[in-house]
Design a protein around this motif. Sequence first.
Motif, PDB file in Angstrom:
ATOM      1  N   LEU A  13      41.026  25.326  19.352  1.00  8.04           N
ATOM      2  CA  LEU A  13      41.418  24.654  20.024  1.00  8.04           C
ATOM      3  C   LEU A  13      40.944  26.111  20.595  1.00  8.04           C
ATOM      4  N   LYS A  14      40.450  26.857  21.678  1.00 13.87           N
ATOM      5  CA  LYS A  14      39.547  28.171  22.266  1.00 13.87           C
ATOM      6  C   LYS A  14      39.586  28.344  23.673  1.00 13.87           C
ATOM      7  N   PRO A  15      41.079  28.621  24.089  1.00 12.88           N
ATOM      8  CA  PRO A  15      41.154  28.531  25.365  1.00 12.88           C
ATOM      9  C   PRO A  15      41.115  30.226  25.884  1.00 12.88           C
ATOM     10  N   GLU A  16      40.566  30.169  27.122  1.00 11.38           N
ATOM     11  CA  GLU A  16      40.566  31.871  27.618  1.00 11.38           C
ATOM     12  C   GLU A  16      41.927  32.316  27.871  1.00 11.38           C
ATOM     13  N   TYR A  17      42.134  33.577  27.961  1.00 10.92           N
ATOM     14  CA  TYR A  17      43.411  34.280  28.327  1.00 10.92           C
ATOM     15  C   TYR A  17      43.581  35.349  29.146  1.00 10.92           C
ATOM     16  N   HIS A  18      44.786  35.154  30.254  1.00  9.96           N
ATOM     17  CA  HIS A  18      44.545  36.588  31.172  1.00  9.96           C
ATOM     18  C   HIS A  18      46.049  36.385  31.669  1.00  9.96           C
ATOM     19  N   GLN A  19      46.095  37.797  32.150  1.00  8.03           N
ATOM     20  CA  GLN A  19      47.844  37.955  32.284  1.00  8.03           C
ATOM     21  C   GLN A  19      47.526  37.381  34.064  1.00  8.03           C
ATOM     22  N   LEU A  20      48.938  36.941  34.336  1.00  6.75           N
ATOM     23  CA  LEU A  20      48.998  36.608  36.017  1.00  6.75           C
ATOM     24  C   LEU A  20      50.557  36.141  35.514  1.00  6.75           C
ATOM     25  N   ASP A  21      51.082  37.036  36.957  1.00  8.78           N
ATOM     26  CA  ASP A  21      51.736  37.147  37.216  1.00  8.78           C
ATOM     27  C   ASP A  21      51.691  36.515  38.838  1.00  8.78           C
ATOM     28  N   VAL A  22      52.205  35.139  39.250  1.00  8.85           N
ATOM     29  CA  VAL A  22      52.019  34.449  40.549  1.00  8.85           C
ATOM     30  C   VAL A  22      52.971  35.297  41.445  1.00  8.85           C
ATOM     31  N   THR A  23      54.165  36.272  40.929  1.00  6.49           N
ATOM     32  CA  THR A  23      54.738  36.663  42.130  1.00  6.49           C
ATOM     33  C   THR A  23      54.533  38.480  41.712  1.00  6.49           C
ATOM     34  N   ASP A  24      53.479  38.831  41.631  1.00  5.12           N
ATOM     35  CA  ASP A  24      52.927  40.135  41.564  1.00  5.12           C
ATOM     36  C   ASP A  24      51.781  40.348  42.091  1.00  5.12           C
ATOM     37  N   ARG A  25      51.597  40.427  43.644  1.00  4.66           N
ATOM     38  CA  ARG A  25      50.022  39.835  44.025  1.00  4.66           C
ATOM     39  C   ARG A  25      48.883  41.226  43.096  1.00  4.66           C
ATOM     40  N   ASP A  26      49.772  42.426  42.568  1.00  8.51           N
ATOM     41  CA  ASP A  26      48.705  43.145  42.067  1.00  8.51           C
ATOM     42  C   ASP A  26      47.920  42.522  41.219  1.00  8.51           C
ATOM     43  N   SER A  27      48.638  41.730  40.117  1.00 10.03           N
ATOM     44  CA  SER A  27      48.288  40.809  39.311  1.00 10.03           C
ATOM     45  C   SER A  27      46.850  39.489  39.833  1.00 10.03           C
ATOM     46  N   VAL A  28      48.074  39.216  40.247  1.00 11.26           N
ATOM     47  CA  VAL A  28      46.867  37.641  40.992  1.00 11.26           C
ATOM     48  C   VAL A  28      45.572  38.126  42.315  1.00 11.26           C
ATOM     49  N   VAL A  29      46.044  39.695  42.045  1.00 15.81           N
ATOM     50  CA  VAL A  29      44.254  39.986  42.429  1.00 15.81           C
ATOM     51  C   VAL A  29      43.411  41.021  41.306  1.00 15.81           C
ATOM     52  N   ARG A  30      44.324  41.068  40.433  1.00 13.44           N
ATOM     53  CA  ARG A  30      43.221  41.295  39.322  1.00 13.44           C
ATOM     54  C   ARG A  30      42.513  40.423  38.375  1.00 13.44           C
ATOM     55  N   PHE A  31      43.834  38.740  38.389  1.00 11.17           N
ATOM     56  CA  PHE A  31      42.853  37.420  38.006  1.00 11.17           C
ATOM     57  C   PHE A  31      41.568  36.963  39.667  1.00 11.17           C
ATOM     58  N   ARG A  32      42.167  37.145  40.243  1.00  8.01           N
ATOM     59  CA  ARG A  32      40.855  36.483  40.770  1.00  8.01           C
ATOM     60  C   ARG A  32      39.303  37.334  40.987  1.00  8.01           C
ATOM     61  N   ASP A  33      40.743  38.728  41.190  1.00  6.45           N
ATOM     62  CA  ASP A  33      38.421  39.703  40.300  1.00  6.45           C
ATOM     63  C   ASP A  33      38.115  39.405  39.365  1.00  6.45           C
ATOM     64  N   HIS A  34      38.692  39.146  37.912  1.00  9.52           N
ATOM     65  CA  HIS A  34      38.410  38.811  36.854  1.00  9.52           C
ATOM     66  C   HIS A  34      37.536  37.301  36.491  1.00  9.52           C
ATOM     67  N   ILE A  35      37.590  36.193  37.774  1.00 14.32           N
ATOM     68  CA  ILE A  35      37.565  35.167  37.386  1.00 14.32           C
ATOM     69  C   ILE A  35      36.077  35.287  38.636  1.00 14.32           C
ATOM     70  N   LYS A  36      35.657  35.926  39.526  1.00 18.59           N
ATOM     71  CA  LYS A  36      34.920  36.247  40.560  1.00 18.59           C
ATOM     72  C   LYS A  36      33.584  37.015  40.034  1.00 18.59           C
ATOM     73  N   GLU A  37      33.672  37.852  38.916  1.00 21.59           N
ATOM     74  CA  GLU A  37      32.446  38.361  38.659  1.00 21.59           C
ATOM     75  C   GLU A  37      32.315  37.633  37.446  1.00 21.59           C
ATOM     76  N   LYS A  38      33.442  36.880  37.080  1.00 24.28           N
ATOM     77  CA  LYS A  38      32.901  36.429  35.167  1.00 24.28           C
ATOM     78  C   LYS A  38      32.473  35.374  35.302  1.00 24.28           C
ATOM     79  N   TYR A  39      32.875  34.000  36.543  1.00 19.66           N
ATOM     80  CA  TYR A  39      32.112  32.571  36.686  1.00 19.66           C
ATOM     81  C   TYR A  39      32.111  32.394  37.955  1.00 19.66           C
TER      82      TYR A  39
END
Length: 294
Positions: A52-78
């Motif tokens: 099985l081949k999931p994609e991975y990204h770090q995400l700490d739901v209590t860290d706003r900067d982490s959520v922002v980075r994940f959001r930007d990654h998703i927006k840019e890639k998909y």
Amino acid sequence: MVKVAVVTGSNKGIGFGIVKELLKRFDGVVYLTSRDDGRGKAAVAKLNELGLKPEYHQLDVTDRDSVVRFRDHIKEKYGGIDILINNAGVGNSIDFYPPYEECKTIIDINYFSIFTIQELLFPLVKDNGRILNMSSACGHLSNIRNKDWIERLLKKDLTVEDINEFVNWFLEGVKNETFKYDDIADEGKGAAYRVSKVALSALTMLQQKELESKNIAINSMHPGLVQTDLMLGLGFYDIDQAAQTPIYLVLDAPDSLKGAFVWHDRKVVDWYDYKGDYYFKTNYFIKNCAQKSE
């Protein structure tokens, strides 16, 4: 356009089981996310061993900067998200009546973090998408015994401010040592966890109203008593069994199922039934799990 599913807190437990099942059934990309990079990548390696081949990204739901980075990654890639499962959460330590700091941590992760997710990730969820908030039997209103708060949480015009005041009422009571544990079911055991999940379940219904214009379905659910770290390895279901109802809700449930509180057997439960027998019973759980393990 590629479809995308995201599961928060999915390096172990129910979240891991959900990712595994999505990879088998979902026609699109599945993101395994975790607060800790090492644990997340180790979980990906386990799934890779199964083909099985999931994609991975770090995400700490209590860290706003982490959520922002994940959001930007998703927006840019998909560009967006089709399925979002808010699974990240913590429970009590061994102590049923933990000190204020632990209670605050439980509340911050299980409840207040959802506002960061709502602000930053909900806008990425596409029209007709699906969101699932992982709650608990502890998240049913029958866990609350304080009459004033039952009455307030039953209001048809309930607001986010009401829910936040409920949570802060609990935290302030613990901090000031004025909280009465008989205001919570089961002699107040695990009160912080119960309060966090009741608040999350109530908030889910308000979120549904806000998402209606995009025809996004958001529900909360009790996944059952599962053999996870949260339950100290005790439980009636393994993570693969526990993943079945979450998968149903995000892939198979009718479009009309919105803003509901769903039991692990797919039954829609009346969250407002504060006199119902839905609250979590610690002694029953321990006794029955002990018998099962014998």
